[in-house]
Design a protein around this motif. Structure first.
Motif, PDB file in Angstrom:
ATOM      1  N   ILE A   1     -15.080  -6.514   9.324  1.00  0.00           N
ATOM      2  CA  ILE A   1     -14.414  -5.595   8.405  1.00  0.00           C
ATOM      3  C   ILE A   1     -13.553  -6.445   7.482  1.00  0.00           C
ATOM      4  O   ILE A   1     -12.587  -7.073   7.928  1.00  0.00           O
ATOM      5  N   ALA A   2     -13.902  -6.513   6.213  1.00  0.00           N
ATOM      6  CA  ALA A   2     -13.150  -7.321   5.255  1.00  0.00           C
ATOM      7  C   ALA A   2     -11.767  -6.711   5.030  1.00  0.00           C
ATOM      8  O   ALA A   2     -11.636  -5.484   4.942  1.00  0.00           O
ATOM      9  N   PRO A   3     -10.738  -7.547   4.950  1.00  0.00           N
ATOM     10  CA  PRO A   3      -9.380  -7.029   4.747  1.00  0.00           C
ATOM     11  C   PRO A   3      -9.265  -6.088   3.549  1.00  0.00           C
ATOM     12  O   PRO A   3      -8.599  -5.053   3.631  1.00  0.00           O
ATOM     13  N   GLU A   4      -9.926  -6.427   2.453  1.00  0.00           N
ATOM     14  CA  GLU A   4      -9.810  -5.596   1.253  1.00  0.00           C
ATOM     15  C   GLU A   4     -10.496  -4.238   1.397  1.00  0.00           C
ATOM     16  O   GLU A   4     -10.288  -3.334   0.581  1.00  0.00           O
ATOM     17  N   SER A   5     -11.287  -4.043   2.437  1.00  0.00           N
ATOM     18  CA  SER A   5     -11.972  -2.764   2.670  1.00  0.00           C
ATOM     19  C   SER A   5     -11.189  -1.827   3.585  1.00  0.00           C
ATOM     20  O   SER A   5     -11.577  -0.676   3.766  1.00  0.00           O
ATOM     21  N   ILE A   6     -10.109  -2.309   4.165  1.00  0.00           N
ATOM     22  CA  ILE A   6      -9.327  -1.501   5.103  1.00  0.00           C
ATOM     23  C   ILE A   6      -8.377  -0.576   4.335  1.00  0.00           C
ATOM     24  O   ILE A   6      -7.648  -1.028   3.460  1.00  0.00           O
ATOM     25  N   MET A   7      -8.413   0.696   4.669  1.00  0.00           N
ATOM     26  CA  MET A   7      -7.477   1.665   4.105  1.00  0.00           C
ATOM     27  C   MET A   7      -6.332   1.836   5.104  1.00  0.00           C
ATOM     28  O   MET A   7      -6.567   2.151   6.273  1.00  0.00           O
ATOM     29  N   LEU A   8      -5.119   1.608   4.654  1.00  0.00           N
ATOM     30  CA  LEU A   8      -3.928   1.810   5.482  1.00  0.00           C
ATOM     31  C   LEU A   8      -3.400   3.204   5.162  1.00  0.00           C
ATOM     32  O   LEU A   8      -3.052   3.490   4.010  1.00  0.00           O
ATOM     33  N   LEU A   9      -3.363   4.065   6.171  1.00  0.00           N
ATOM     34  CA  LEU A   9      -3.133   5.496   5.947  1.00  0.00           C
ATOM     35  C   LEU A   9      -1.886   5.998   6.686  1.00  0.00           C
ATOM     36  O   LEU A   9      -1.652   5.630   7.832  1.00  0.00           O
ATOM     37  N   ARG A  10      -1.163   6.858   6.000  1.00  0.00           N
ATOM     38  CA  ARG A  10      -0.046   7.574   6.644  1.00  0.00           C
ATOM     39  C   ARG A  10      -0.598   8.812   7.325  1.00  0.00           C
ATOM     40  O   ARG A  10      -1.685   9.277   7.013  1.00  0.00           O
ATOM     41  N   GLU A  11       0.183   9.333   8.276  1.00  0.00           N
ATOM     42  CA  GLU A  11      -0.217  10.565   8.962  1.00  0.00           C
ATOM     43  C   GLU A  11      -0.269  11.720   7.964  1.00  0.00           C
ATOM     44  O   GLU A  11      -1.218  12.492   7.931  1.00  0.00           O
ATOM     45  N   GLN A  12       0.783  11.865   7.166  1.00  0.00           N
ATOM     46  CA  GLN A  12       0.844  12.965   6.184  1.00  0.00           C
ATOM     47  C   GLN A  12       1.368  12.452   4.872  1.00  0.00           C
ATOM     48  O   GLN A  12       2.099  11.549   4.781  1.00  0.00           O
TER      49      GLN A  12
ATOM     50  N   PRO B   1      -7.372   6.853  -0.902  1.00  0.00           N
ATOM     51  CA  PRO B   1      -6.509   7.832  -0.246  1.00  0.00           C
ATOM     52  C   PRO B   1      -5.328   7.163   0.469  1.00  0.00           C
ATOM     53  O   PRO B   1      -5.452   6.034   0.930  1.00  0.00           O
ATOM     54  N   GLU B   2      -4.250   7.882   0.546  1.00  0.00           N
ATOM     55  CA  GLU B   2      -3.055   7.341   1.189  1.00  0.00           C
ATOM     56  C   GLU B   2      -2.772   7.974   2.542  1.00  0.00           C
ATOM     57  O   GLU B   2      -1.995   7.436   3.318  1.00  0.00           O
ATOM     58  N   THR B   3      -3.416   9.123   2.832  1.00  0.00           N
ATOM     59  CA  THR B   3      -3.171   9.800   4.101  1.00  0.00           C
ATOM     60  C   THR B   3      -4.479   9.966   4.869  1.00  0.00           C
ATOM     61  O   THR B   3      -5.572   9.913   4.289  1.00  0.00           O
ATOM     62  N   LEU B   4      -4.357  10.197   6.182  1.00  0.00           N
ATOM     63  CA  LEU B   4      -5.543  10.425   7.009  1.00  0.00           C
ATOM     64  C   LEU B   4      -6.310  11.643   6.519  1.00  0.00           C
ATOM     65  O   LEU B   4      -7.537  11.599   6.388  1.00  0.00           O
ATOM     66  N   ALA B   5      -5.623  12.728   6.203  1.00  0.00           N
ATOM     67  CA  ALA B   5      -6.292  13.953   5.755  1.00  0.00           C
ATOM     68  C   ALA B   5      -7.079  13.708   4.473  1.00  0.00           C
ATOM     69  O   ALA B   5      -8.233  14.138   4.351  1.00  0.00           O
ATOM     70  N   ALA B   6      -6.503  13.001   3.519  1.00  0.00           N
ATOM     71  CA  ALA B   6      -7.197  12.711   2.262  1.00  0.00           C
ATOM     72  C   ALA B   6      -8.404  11.821   2.514  1.00  0.00           C
ATOM     73  O   ALA B   6      -9.453  12.000   1.893  1.00  0.00           O
ATOM     74  N   SER B   7      -8.269  10.884   3.417  1.00  0.00           N
ATOM     75  CA  SER B   7      -9.374   9.996   3.753  1.00  0.00           C
ATOM     76  C   SER B   7     -10.539  10.779   4.354  1.00  0.00           C
ATOM     77  O   SER B   7     -11.698  10.564   4.000  1.00  0.00           O
ATOM     78  N   LEU B   8     -10.227  11.685   5.262  1.00  0.00           N
ATOM     79  CA  LEU B   8     -11.276  12.502   5.883  1.00  0.00           C
ATOM     80  C   LEU B   8     -11.953  13.403   4.855  1.00  0.00           C
ATOM     81  O   LEU B   8     -13.177  13.567   4.877  1.00  0.00           O
TER      82      LEU B   8
END
Length: 125
Positions: free
Chosen positions: A114-125, A1-8
């Motif tokens: 927390i491994a770097p490759e496991s971190i999702m960087l997310l936009r607000e929208q 996912p690229e956004t917080l909403a999609a991640s949730l």
């Protein structure tokens, strides 16, 4: 996912607001720690997310580790959900196999990585 909403929507339970520090580093303000994403943090990134099964116990202090307090342990048929309190005060949900949890139980704080490759960087929208 690229956004917080999609991640949730995809079931991610762990997220923190971030402050970019330059390059691949950012401060996870809700978790109270500095993490390395292993890649440049895009300018529009507002949150970091991590899935519960990617948070791992760590034996020693090091990059992308933080010391948490165990708040609650929920035993499931196949796994153990460990609810942690981070240095920043926000909750963090970790999911381990029952064997992994039994092996790492200790009194006092629990250090996690927390491994770097496991971190999702997310936009607000």
């Amino acid at each position: 996912p690229e956004t917080l909403a999609a991640s949730l929507l995809s079931g991610c339970k762990n997220y923190s607001r971030i402050r970019r520090l330059g390059g691949s580093l950012f401060e996870a303000t809700d978790w109270g720690c500095t993490l390395d994403a292993g890649q440049p943090v895009p300018e529009k990134t507002a949150y970091a997310g991590i899935r519960a099964h990617y948070i791992r116990p760590a034996e020693a202090e090091g990059p992308n580790t933080l010391s948490c307090q165990v708040q609650r342990v929920v035993e499931d048929v196949f796994s153990t959900v460990v609810m942690l309190s981070t240095p920043g005060g926000a909750p963090l949900r970790m999911e381990l196999s029952r064997e992994e949890w039994t092996a790492c139980q200790a009194a006092g704080p629990l250090r996690v990585r927390i491994a770097p490759e496991s971190i999702m960087l997310l936009r607000e929208q």
